[in-house]
Design a protein around this motif. Sequence first.
Motif, PDB file in Angstrom:
ATOM      1  N   GLN A  10      58.855  74.282  37.594  1.00 39.91           N
ATOM      2  CA  GLN A  10      60.151  74.973  37.628  1.00 39.91           C
ATOM      3  C   GLN A  10      61.184  74.256  38.496  1.00 39.91           C
ATOM      4  OE1 GLN A  10      61.076  78.016  35.963  1.00 39.91           O
ATOM      5  NE2 GLN A  10      59.284  77.420  34.786  1.00 39.91           N
ATOM      6  N   GLU A  11      60.724  73.551  39.531  1.00 42.59           N
ATOM      7  CA  GLU A  11      61.644  72.815  40.401  1.00 42.59           C
ATOM      8  C   GLU A  11      62.323  71.667  39.653  1.00 42.59           C
ATOM      9  OE1 GLU A  11      62.226  73.509  43.820  1.00 42.59           O
ATOM     10  OE2 GLU A  11      61.195  75.341  43.237  1.00 42.59           O
ATOM     11  N   GLU A  12      61.580  71.068  38.718  1.00 36.11           N
ATOM     12  CA  GLU A  12      62.078  69.897  37.997  1.00 36.11           C
ATOM     13  C   GLU A  12      62.824  70.235  36.709  1.00 36.11           C
ATOM     14  OE1 GLU A  12      61.766  66.704  39.157  1.00 36.11           O
ATOM     15  OE2 GLU A  12      60.929  67.611  40.973  1.00 36.11           O
ATOM     16  N   CYS A  13      62.583  71.415  36.146  1.00 31.33           N
ATOM     17  CA  CYS A  13      63.157  71.792  34.846  1.00 31.33           C
ATOM     18  C   CYS A  13      64.688  71.762  34.889  1.00 31.33           C
ATOM     19  CB  CYS A  13      62.667  73.187  34.450  1.00 31.33           C
ATOM     20  SG  CYS A  13      63.332  73.760  32.869  1.00 31.33           S
ATOM     21  N   LEU A  14      65.277  71.073  33.904  1.00 35.08           N
ATOM     22  CA  LEU A  14      66.738  70.954  33.815  1.00 35.08           C
ATOM     23  C   LEU A  14      67.367  72.053  32.964  1.00 35.08           C
ATOM     24  CD1 LEU A  14      66.914  67.105  33.129  1.00 35.08           C
ATOM     25  CD2 LEU A  14      67.244  68.269  35.322  1.00 35.08           C
ATOM     26  N   GLY A  15      66.539  72.817  32.261  1.00 34.49           N
ATOM     27  CA  GLY A  15      67.059  73.897  31.418  1.00 34.49           C
ATOM     28  C   GLY A  15      67.668  73.409  30.120  1.00 34.49           C
ATOM     29  N   CYS A  16      67.192  72.266  29.601  1.00 34.61           N
ATOM     30  CA  CYS A  16      67.780  71.707  28.382  1.00 34.61           C
ATOM     31  C   CYS A  16      67.303  72.425  27.113  1.00 34.61           C
ATOM     32  CB  CYS A  16      67.464  70.215  28.278  1.00 34.61           C
ATOM     33  SG  CYS A  16      65.750  69.857  27.850  1.00 34.61           S
ATOM     34  N   GLU A  17      66.204  73.165  27.218  1.00 33.06           N
ATOM     35  CA  GLU A  17      65.629  73.937  26.120  1.00 33.06           C
ATOM     36  C   GLU A  17      65.015  73.106  24.995  1.00 33.06           C
ATOM     37  OE1 GLU A  17      67.443  77.833  25.015  1.00 33.06           O
ATOM     38  OE2 GLU A  17      69.163  77.103  26.135  1.00 33.06           O
ATOM     39  N   ALA A  18      64.797  71.806  25.207  1.00 32.70           N
ATOM     40  CA  ALA A  18      64.176  70.971  24.171  1.00 32.70           C
ATOM     41  C   ALA A  18      62.792  71.503  23.814  1.00 32.70           C
ATOM     42  CB  ALA A  18      64.085  69.518  24.632  1.00 32.70           C
ATOM     43  N   CYS A  19      62.006  71.873  24.818  1.00 31.96           N
ATOM     44  CA  CYS A  19      60.647  72.373  24.562  1.00 31.96           C
ATOM     45  C   CYS A  19      60.680  73.704  23.815  1.00 31.96           C
ATOM     46  CB  CYS A  19      59.868  72.510  25.870  1.00 31.96           C
ATOM     47  SG  CYS A  19      60.579  73.650  27.086  1.00 31.96           S
ATOM     48  N   VAL A  20      61.666  74.532  24.136  1.00 29.94           N
ATOM     49  CA  VAL A  20      61.793  75.844  23.500  1.00 29.94           C
ATOM     50  C   VAL A  20      62.133  75.680  22.015  1.00 29.94           C
ATOM     51  CG1 VAL A  20      63.009  78.060  23.547  1.00 29.94           C
ATOM     52  CG2 VAL A  20      62.562  76.847  25.680  1.00 29.94           C
ATOM     53  N   GLU A  21      63.032  74.727  21.726  1.00 28.15           N
ATOM     54  CA  GLU A  21      63.419  74.478  20.331  1.00 28.15           C
ATOM     55  C   GLU A  21      62.254  73.914  19.519  1.00 28.15           C
ATOM     56  OE1 GLU A  21      67.015  72.141  20.179  1.00 28.15           O
ATOM     57  OE2 GLU A  21      68.028  73.506  21.550  1.00 28.15           O
ATOM     58  N   LEU A  22      61.444  73.039  20.142  1.00 27.43           N
ATOM     59  CA  LEU A  22      60.321  72.421  19.444  1.00 27.43           C
ATOM     60  C   LEU A  22      59.154  73.394  19.258  1.00 27.43           C
ATOM     61  CD1 LEU A  22      60.272  68.925  21.136  1.00 27.43           C
ATOM     62  CD2 LEU A  22      60.570  69.350  18.700  1.00 27.43           C
ATOM     63  N   CYS A  23      58.839  74.151  20.280  1.00 22.25           N
ATOM     64  CA  CYS A  23      57.655  75.021  20.271  1.00 22.25           C
ATOM     65  C   CYS A  23      57.996  76.423  20.791  1.00 22.25           C
ATOM     66  CB  CYS A  23      56.552  74.438  21.149  1.00 22.25           C
ATOM     67  SG  CYS A  23      56.249  72.680  20.981  1.00 22.25           S
ATOM     68  N   GLY A  54      57.045  64.750  25.431  1.00 25.96           N
ATOM     69  CA  GLY A  54      57.752  63.502  25.177  1.00 25.96           C
ATOM     70  C   GLY A  54      59.256  63.667  25.128  1.00 25.96           C
ATOM     71  N   SER A  55      59.724  64.852  24.731  1.00 24.64           N
ATOM     72  CA  SER A  55      61.161  65.071  24.604  1.00 24.64           C
ATOM     73  C   SER A  55      61.787  65.641  25.877  1.00 24.64           C
ATOM     74  CB  SER A  55      61.447  66.016  23.435  1.00 24.64           C
ATOM     75  OG  SER A  55      60.997  67.325  23.746  1.00 24.64           O
ATOM     76  N   CYS A  56      60.964  65.984  26.855  1.00 28.10           N
ATOM     77  CA  CYS A  56      61.474  66.593  28.091  1.00 28.10           C
ATOM     78  C   CYS A  56      62.117  65.523  28.976  1.00 28.10           C
ATOM     79  CB  CYS A  56      60.316  67.257  28.846  1.00 28.10           C
ATOM     80  SG  CYS A  56      60.817  67.976  30.436  1.00 28.10           S
ATOM     81  N   PRO A  57      63.447  65.602  29.193  1.00 28.52           N
ATOM     82  CA  PRO A  57      64.123  64.578  30.002  1.00 28.52           C
ATOM     83  C   PRO A  57      63.688  64.591  31.463  1.00 28.52           C
ATOM     84  CG  PRO A  57      65.646  66.350  29.480  1.00 28.52           C
ATOM     85  CD  PRO A  57      64.376  66.610  28.696  1.00 28.52           C
ATOM     86  N   ALA A  58      63.212  65.734  31.945  1.00 33.25           N
ATOM     87  CA  ALA A  58      62.782  65.832  33.344  1.00 33.25           C
ATOM     88  C   ALA A  58      61.308  65.451  33.506  1.00 33.25           C
ATOM     89  CB  ALA A  58      63.005  67.242  33.867  1.00 33.25           C
ATOM     90  N   GLY A  59      60.579  65.387  32.402  1.00 30.10           N
ATOM     91  CA  GLY A  59      59.160  65.075  32.472  1.00 30.10           C
ATOM     92  C   GLY A  59      58.372  66.104  33.265  1.00 30.10           C
ATOM     93  N   CYS A  60      58.769  67.373  33.157  1.00 30.82           N
ATOM     94  CA  CYS A  60      58.178  68.406  34.020  1.00 30.82           C
ATOM     95  C   CYS A  60      57.092  69.240  33.338  1.00 30.82           C
ATOM     96  CB  CYS A  60      59.266  69.314  34.571  1.00 30.82           C
ATOM     97  SG  CYS A  60      60.132  70.286  33.329  1.00 30.82           S
ATOM     98  N   ILE A  61      56.731  68.891  32.082  1.00 28.98           N
ATOM     99  CA  ILE A  61      55.681  69.626  31.381  1.00 28.98           C
ATOM    100  C   ILE A  61      54.356  68.897  31.589  1.00 28.98           C
ATOM    101  CG2 ILE A  61      54.869  70.511  29.165  1.00 28.98           C
ATOM    102  CD1 ILE A  61      57.818  70.319  28.199  1.00 28.98           C
TER     103      ILE A  61
END
Length: 64
Positions: A10-23, A54-61
């Motif tokens: 959660q500290e690293e998450c940028l809130g871009c929602e890429a993961c939410v859109e994919l899955c 792979g799509s997470c710009p913050a690499g936090c997953i």
Amino acid sequence: MSKQVVAIDQEECLGCEACVELCPEIFGFDIDATKAYVIMEEGGDEDCIEEAMGSCPAGCITYE
């Protein structure tokens, strides 16, 4: 054999929602915190999780 568990730093998450859109069945989005979170920690589609990582710009997953 233990199941792999997916998590978001959660500290690293940028809130871009890429993961939410994919899955959307695995990741949700907290509008108030503007952060993604995990709905389904285990048993989700591994290919989808890896694509989200792979799509997470913050690499936090993480998935281990």
